[in-house]
Enzyme design. Structure first.
Site: not given
Lengths: 487, 94
Positions: A159, A269
């Site tokens: 993560y 991202e």
């Protein structure tokens, strides 16, 4: 083989560039990395980081060339570096079918240095500032280790982790990611702190399986053992009961308190766009840092020129393949490269009316599909992951318009896609689509149209004559015969 | 060059408090190491002697400067354990 040995192996075969010149953690290391990825260049090890007497950075050590993105994985797993993708994929799946439990050892390299309590200072390490515009410095290649509250399941997950203060990190925990499920549905409603450890580095299989999305309840540490065909050596953390890879470069030990949030992001991202806005996310409070002397922080430059998408996303989404096969759904899953990102595709030979709905249900409901939103199905004879033109052609020519299926809008979706409206980002939802480009199962073989192609429209003797006469007729180019071109 | 950054959410939400010179609890980013700090501070749109200039940023599609500069006098550095409300919460966005 730990990370350091892996990097040595990469250097020996020309897959690693070691940089001894001083480089800044603030954008310089990532800019060099972005450029080497653009050029299909080597992975990078930065040995001297500006402002730091200890700590190194290594980037994109799994990111191979566009046409051979699995090569470094195969080196890391002691496979033949020249192995083909199909063989690599099959070999990895065969290995993963037989999980190997880890072994507990009394100590390991990750315990060479220990900082506890007030001595904890995350800024003592050269975390990279990766994209101009990111909310902070990030750890991007890591294993977040958490234990399920109601079972023995220990999960490893990757993560994105923002370094917020000297002893706090912010995690982007998706609501139905494995650690997210443990936290939002387990610890948080019961008012309990969720202990965690974050390990960086260690054996290549350890890093790979942190990214791999195994089905819920399956512990990635056993899959890492399976992938490297040797148990992973683990040591006990200093401040909680979790076990961490003994060969890790750095281990952060901490806890996430219930209902505690801190703004995290924005971040460039893997989808290829800057993902914002800065939004409240769970806070990891760090109680202890253990690390090897002069540790290496692995990172990747997500979103740019392949970044995660070329290799790690393939491994990440291979969890779908593993999960579907484990459920007895006979399909093969691929990550079709499409420019800087990719497209999840599934092929299946076995078919009956309605089978594609079974597959769609399996794929779309898979928890990691919260990162994705569309998939396409092909007959295996029609599809090759290396053939982008064929992929597009099959979708447009073979998929009946009624086989472009759209679900309702209430499917779980990480708020990272640029098409999501602000309202959808708030709710973490979106519609999903799936395109069935397989021939209908009810069609008899003779009803399937013949493809018009050189390999299919001319008898073998005419094809051979053409190839034979080609040069004599004065053409300079070599004739091209496509394998399976007549499909 | 400003060392610290402030999200424009604070500037938009607390316009009148800034005009009145009220003390606000804010989160600022240190441009040297990119750490986030919690402080109680008074903000001013006009430069005042010895006040720290803050670069105002927008975080919708990246931590981007808006071109605006605001000035800050720190009244108190808040303990590291104290977490401030989310910027999106301040804006009622999230």
């Amino acid at each position: 083989m730990d990370l350091r040995e892996f990097l040595k192996k990469l250097e020996e075969v020309g897959e690693l560039k070691v940089i001894d010149q001083e480089v800044d953690w603030n954008l310089e290391a990532s800019a060099i990395t972005a450029m080497t990825m653009r050029l299909d260049g080597p992975a990078v090890l930065f040995n001297r980081i500006k402002g730091y007497s200890q700590g190194r950075l290594s980037a994109e050590f799994f990111q191979g060339a566009r046409n051979n993105f699995w090569r470094r994985f195969s080196i890391g797993l002691d496979m033949d570096p020249e192995i083909k993708w199909e063989e690599f994929s099959r070999e990895l799946y065969e290995r993963l079918k037989n999980p190997i439990k880890p072994v507990l050892v009394s100590t390991g390299p990750c315990k060479e240095n220990i900082l506890i309590g007030k001595d904890v200072n995350l800024f003592a390490f050269p975390w990279p500032y990766i994209h101009d515009g990111d909310g902070g410095r990030y750890g991007t290649i890591l294993n977040c280790i958490t234990k399920d509250l109601g079972s023995a399941w220990v999960n490893w997950g990757n993560y994105r982790m923002q370094i917020q203060t000297k002893n706090k990190v912010g995690f982007q925990l998706g609501p139905f990611s494995d650690a997210g499920t443990m936290y939002y549905q387990g610890y948080e409603p019961r008012g309990q702190n969720m202990p965690f450890c974050v390990s960086l580095g260690g054996e290549p299989a350890v890093t790979m399986m942190g990214v791999f999305d195994a089905p819920k309840g399956v512990s990635e540490v056993e899959l890492a053992g399976a992938a490297q065909q040797k148990p992973v050596e683990m040591v006990r953390a200093e401040t909680n009961d979790l076990l961490v890879p003994a060969n890790a470069e750095i281990v952060l030990e901490g806890e996430i308190r219930p209902y505690e949030r801190m703004d995290e992001g924005p971040f460039g991202e893997m989808i290829g766009y800057m993902h914002g806005p800065r939004s409240p996310r769970p806070v990891g409070r760090i109680n202890c840092i253990t690390y090897r002397t002069n540790p290496i922080i692995p990172f990747n430059v997500e979103g740019t020129e392949g970044g995660d998408n070329r290799g790690l996303t393939q491994i990440f989404t291979s969890g779908i393949d593993f999960g579907l096969k484990q459920k007895g759904i006979p399909v093969d899953y691929y990550w079709q490269r499409t420019g800087d990102f990719g497209f999840p595709t599934v092929t299946f030979r076995f078919n009956y009316p309605g089978f594609s709905w079974v597959v769609a249900s399996g794929v779309i409901s898979y928890s990691l599909f919260q990162w994705l939103h569309t998939t396409a199905f092909f007959d295996p004879a029609d599809y090759s992951p290396d053939d982008l033109d064929g992929f597009i052609e099959s979708i447009f020519l073979k998929a009946h318009p009624t086989n472009w299926h759209v679900t309702d809008s209430d499917h779980l979706k990480m708020s990272v896609s640029v098409f999501q409206s602000p309202e959808e980002k708030k709710r973490g939802l979106s519609a999903k689509t799936w395109i069935d480009a397989t021939w209908p199962a009810t069609w008899r073989p003779e009803e399937i149209p013949k493809k018009v192609a050189f390999e299919n429209c001319y008898p073998a003797e005419i094809q051979e004559w053409t190839v034979r006469e080609w040069k004599r007729l004065g053409f300079k180019e070599r004739p091209l015969i496509k394998k399976g071109g007549g499909k | 060059m400003s060392r610290y950054e402030l999200d424009e959410a604070y500037v938009r939400k607390f316009r009148s408090e800034i005009e009145k010179g009220s003390t606000l609890a804010i989160q600022i980013r240190d441009g040297q190491d990119y750490s986030w700090k919690n402080v109680k501070a008074i903000l001013s749109k006009t430069p005042l002697e010895s006040w720290e200039p803050l670069r105002v940023t927008n975080t919708v599609s990246g931590q981007r400067p808006t071109g605006e500069v605001i000035y800050m006098k720190i009244v108190e550095e808040l303990p590291d354990d104290e977490l401030l409300p989310s910027i999106q919460g301040i804006l009622n966005w999230w």
